[in-house]
Design a protein around this motif. Structure first.
Motif, PDB file in Angstrom:
ATOM      1  N   PRO A  45       0.799  -1.236   0.000  1.00  0.00           N
ATOM      2  CA  PRO A  45       0.000   0.000   0.000  1.00  0.00           C
ATOM      3  C   PRO A  45       0.827   1.279   0.000  1.00  0.00           C
ATOM      4  O   PRO A  45       0.431   2.271  -0.615  1.00  0.00           O
ATOM      5  CB  PRO A  45      -0.827  -0.124   1.288  1.00  0.00           C
ATOM      6  N   LYS A  46       1.965   1.287   0.670  1.00  0.00           N
ATOM      7  CA  LYS A  46       2.760   2.511   0.791  1.00  0.00           C
ATOM      8  C   LYS A  46       3.896   2.593  -0.238  1.00  0.00           C
ATOM      9  O   LYS A  46       4.718   3.509  -0.176  1.00  0.00           O
ATOM     10  CB  LYS A  46       3.334   2.608   2.202  1.00  0.00           C
ATOM     11  N   SER A  47       3.921   1.693  -1.192  1.00  0.00           N
ATOM     12  CA  SER A  47       5.002   1.700  -2.173  1.00  0.00           C
ATOM     13  C   SER A  47       4.916   2.926  -3.072  1.00  0.00           C
ATOM     14  O   SER A  47       3.846   3.268  -3.588  1.00  0.00           O
ATOM     15  CB  SER A  47       4.946   0.436  -3.032  1.00  0.00           C
ATOM     16  N   SER A  48       6.054   3.562  -3.290  1.00  0.00           N
ATOM     17  CA  SER A  48       6.106   4.716  -4.192  1.00  0.00           C
ATOM     18  C   SER A  48       6.020   4.290  -5.645  1.00  0.00           C
ATOM     19  O   SER A  48       5.774   5.111  -6.528  1.00  0.00           O
ATOM     20  CB  SER A  48       7.400   5.501  -3.958  1.00  0.00           C
ATOM     21  N   PHE A  49       6.242   2.995  -5.909  1.00  0.00           N
ATOM     22  CA  PHE A  49       6.207   2.511  -7.285  1.00  0.00           C
ATOM     23  C   PHE A  49       4.786   2.327  -7.816  1.00  0.00           C
ATOM     24  O   PHE A  49       4.569   2.348  -9.024  1.00  0.00           O
ATOM     25  CB  PHE A  49       6.934   1.161  -7.398  1.00  0.00           C
ATOM     26  N   ALA A  50       3.827   2.117  -6.918  1.00  0.00           N
ATOM     27  CA  ALA A  50       2.493   1.692  -7.336  1.00  0.00           C
ATOM     28  C   ALA A  50       1.873   2.629  -8.370  1.00  0.00           C
ATOM     29  O   ALA A  50       1.489   2.223  -9.462  1.00  0.00           O
ATOM     30  CB  ALA A  50       1.586   1.556  -6.119  1.00  0.00           C
ATOM     31  N   ALA A  51       1.777   3.919  -8.036  1.00  0.00           N
ATOM     32  CA  ALA A  51       1.110   4.870  -8.933  1.00  0.00           C
ATOM     33  C   ALA A  51       1.992   5.288 -10.099  1.00  0.00           C
ATOM     34  O   ALA A  51       1.488   5.829 -11.086  1.00  0.00           O
ATOM     35  CB  ALA A  51       0.685   6.108  -8.141  1.00  0.00           C
ATOM     36  N   ARG A  52       3.279   5.047 -10.004  1.00  0.00           N
ATOM     37  CA  ARG A  52       4.207   5.486 -11.052  1.00  0.00           C
ATOM     38  C   ARG A  52       4.441   4.423 -12.123  1.00  0.00           C
ATOM     39  O   ARG A  52       5.134   4.688 -13.097  1.00  0.00           O
ATOM     40  CB  ARG A  52       5.546   5.871 -10.422  1.00  0.00           C
ATOM     41  N   THR A  53       3.892   3.245 -11.925  1.00  0.00           N
ATOM     42  CA  THR A  53       4.151   2.156 -12.878  1.00  0.00           C
ATOM     43  C   THR A  53       2.861   1.533 -13.385  1.00  0.00           C
ATOM     44  O   THR A  53       2.811   0.350 -13.708  1.00  0.00           O
ATOM     45  CB  THR A  53       5.026   1.073 -12.229  1.00  0.00           C
ATOM     46  N   GLU A  54       1.805   2.333 -13.480  1.00  0.00           N
ATOM     47  CA  GLU A  54       0.554   1.854 -14.060  1.00  0.00           C
ATOM     48  C   GLU A  54       0.723   1.682 -15.569  1.00  0.00           C
ATOM     49  O   GLU A  54       1.556   2.349 -16.194  1.00  0.00           O
ATOM     50  CB  GLU A  54      -0.570   2.856 -13.785  1.00  0.00           C
ATOM     51  N   PRO A  55      -0.060   0.793 -16.189  1.00  0.00           N
ATOM     52  CA  PRO A  55      -0.021   0.684 -17.651  1.00  0.00           C
ATOM     53  C   PRO A  55      -0.284   2.035 -18.315  1.00  0.00           C
ATOM     54  O   PRO A  55      -1.087   2.834 -17.824  1.00  0.00           O
ATOM     55  CB  PRO A  55      -1.146  -0.316 -17.954  1.00  0.00           C
ATOM     56  N   PHE A  56       0.405   2.299 -19.400  1.00  0.00           N
ATOM     57  CA  PHE A  56       0.349   3.512 -20.219  1.00  0.00           C
ATOM     58  C   PHE A  56       1.183   4.661 -19.653  1.00  0.00           C
ATOM     59  O   PHE A  56       1.333   5.683 -20.313  1.00  0.00           O
ATOM     60  CB  PHE A  56      -1.084   4.012 -20.464  1.00  0.00           C
ATOM     61  N   CYS A  57       1.728   4.519 -18.441  1.00  0.00           N
ATOM     62  CA  CYS A  57       2.568   5.584 -17.886  1.00  0.00           C
ATOM     63  C   CYS A  57       3.893   5.659 -18.657  1.00  0.00           C
ATOM     64  O   CYS A  57       4.456   4.638 -19.060  1.00  0.00           O
ATOM     65  CB  CYS A  57       2.881   5.320 -16.411  1.00  0.00           C
ATOM     66  N   VAL A  58       4.391   6.885 -18.828  1.00  0.00           N
ATOM     67  CA  VAL A  58       5.741   7.102 -19.323  1.00  0.00           C
ATOM     68  C   VAL A  58       6.597   7.472 -18.117  1.00  0.00           C
ATOM     69  O   VAL A  58       6.242   8.393 -17.367  1.00  0.00           O
ATOM     70  CB  VAL A  58       5.800   8.215 -20.380  1.00  0.00           C
ATOM     71  N   VAL A  59       7.697   6.755 -17.912  1.00  0.00           N
ATOM     72  CA  VAL A  59       8.478   6.913 -16.689  1.00  0.00           C
ATOM     73  C   VAL A  59       9.968   6.960 -16.996  1.00  0.00           C
ATOM     74  O   VAL A  59      10.442   6.380 -17.980  1.00  0.00           O
ATOM     75  CB  VAL A  59       8.206   5.751 -15.700  1.00  0.00           C
TER      76      VAL A  59
END
Length: 255
Positions: A45-59
Motif C-alpha cells: 500500500p505505501k510503495s512509491s512505485f504503485a502509482a508510477r508504474t501503471e499501464p500507459f505511464c511514461v516513466v
C-alpha cells in the motif's frame, strides 16, 4: 560489490504479479526495445512505485542489473495518462496498442519510432473523446505493424505490383497472409477475403496521417472497427494469435 545501474525512459506496457508483493514490469524502452524489470514491494500500500508504474505511464527509471531480471530502484513519472484509465472505453481503446507493441518489440532490438509513436499516441489520446481515441488507436496499430516490417500493401497488388484503384462501394480481395490487396488476375493464387474499398482508404489515411490530425479529424466508429478487424487479420496471420484486447473490444459493445 554493487550491481551496475542504468537509466531509461519507458512506457509501461504490462504489470505481472510476482510473489506476495512484487511486480514484473514489461516496458517499451525509448530505443524501441522491450525490457522487463522487477519492482520490489510495488504492490504494498505505501510503495512509491504503485502509482508510477501503471499501464500507459511514461516513466524515467533507474535500474540495477540482475541475474535474470533487472531490478527497479527509482521511478519518476513523466506522463501519467490517467485519462486513459478513468473509464472502460478509454482503457479498452488504449489496451490493444500496449498489447501489440508488447508482441512486436524485442529485447535488444532498437526501433526508436515504435517508442516515439506510442508515446505520442498516448499523449494525443489524453485530450480526445472516446470516438477519436479509437481512431488514434487504429492509426497507432497500423503504424506499429509498419514499423515492425509488416506494413500492409494498400495501393498495389502484393502478387504482381499492379496499382489498384480503390473505388467507393467496391469490395476488393485482400490477403492477410500475403500482407495486402490482390488484383483480380492474381486472386486465384492467394487466400483472400473481400474488404470494402472504404476500409482500405481509411487504413491508408491512418497510416499516413499524424496523430494530432487524426484527433482533429473525422471519427467514424464503423470505419474504425472495420480497420481494427483488418489489423486483427494481419496480426493473426503474421504474429501467430489474435490480440485478446481487440477481441474484447469487438464483443464488449462499449462503442
Amino acid at each position: 560489490m554493487a550491481s551496475p545501474t542504468y537509466t531509461q525512459r519507458a512506457v509501461v506496457l504490462r504489470r505481472t504479479k510476482l510473489g506476495e508483493s512484487d511486480l514484473i514490469l514489461t516496458l517499451l524502452a525509448d530505443d524501441g526495445s522491450e525490457s522487463r524489470v522487477v519492482a520490489k514491494g510495488a504492490r504494498k500500500p505505501k510503495s512509491s512505485f504503485a502509482a508510477r508504474t501503471e499501464p500507459f505511464c511514461v516513466v524515467d527509471l533507474l535500474c540495477a542489473r540482475g541475474r535474470s531480471l533487472d531490478i527497479l530502484k527509482e521511478a519518476r513519472l513523466v506522463a501519467a495518462h490517467d485519462a486513459l484509465r478513468t473509464n472502460l472505453e478509454a482503457a479498452s481503446a488504449a489496451a490493444p496498442m500496449a498489447e501489440l507493441v508488447g508482441r512486436v518489440a524485442q529485447r535488444d532490438l532498437e526501433n526508436p519510432r515504435l517508442f516515439q509513436a506510442t508515446a505520442r499516441a498516448l499523449e494525443v489520446m489524453d485530450g480526445a473523446d472516446d470516438a477519436h481515441r479509437l481512431a488514434v488507436a487504429c492509426a497507432h496499430l497500423v503504424k506499429t505493424l509498419a514499423f515492425a516490417g509488416l506494413r500492409p500493401s494498400l495501393e498495389v497488388c502484393v502478387g504482381c505490383g499492379a496499382p489498384i484503384d480503390l473505388r467507393e462501394g467496391e469490395r476488393l480481395p485482400f490477403s492477410a497472409i500475403e500482407g495486402g490487396i490482390v488484383c483480380e488476375a492474381c486472386r486465384t493464387a492467394f487466400e483472400t477475403e473481400l474488404v470494402e474499398a472504404s476500409t482500405l482508404c481509411w487504413a491508408q489515411w491512418f497510416l499516413a496521417t499524424p496523430f494530432d490530425a487524426i484527433a482533429a479529424g473525422p471519427a467514424d466508429l464503423t470505419a474504425s472497427f472495420a480497420v481494427l478487424h483488418l489489423v486483427q487479420s494481419l496480426v493473426r496471420a503474421h504474429i501467430g494469435s489474435p490480440l485478446k484486447s481487440l477481441e474484447f473490444l469487438f464483443t464488449s459493445g462499449l462503442f
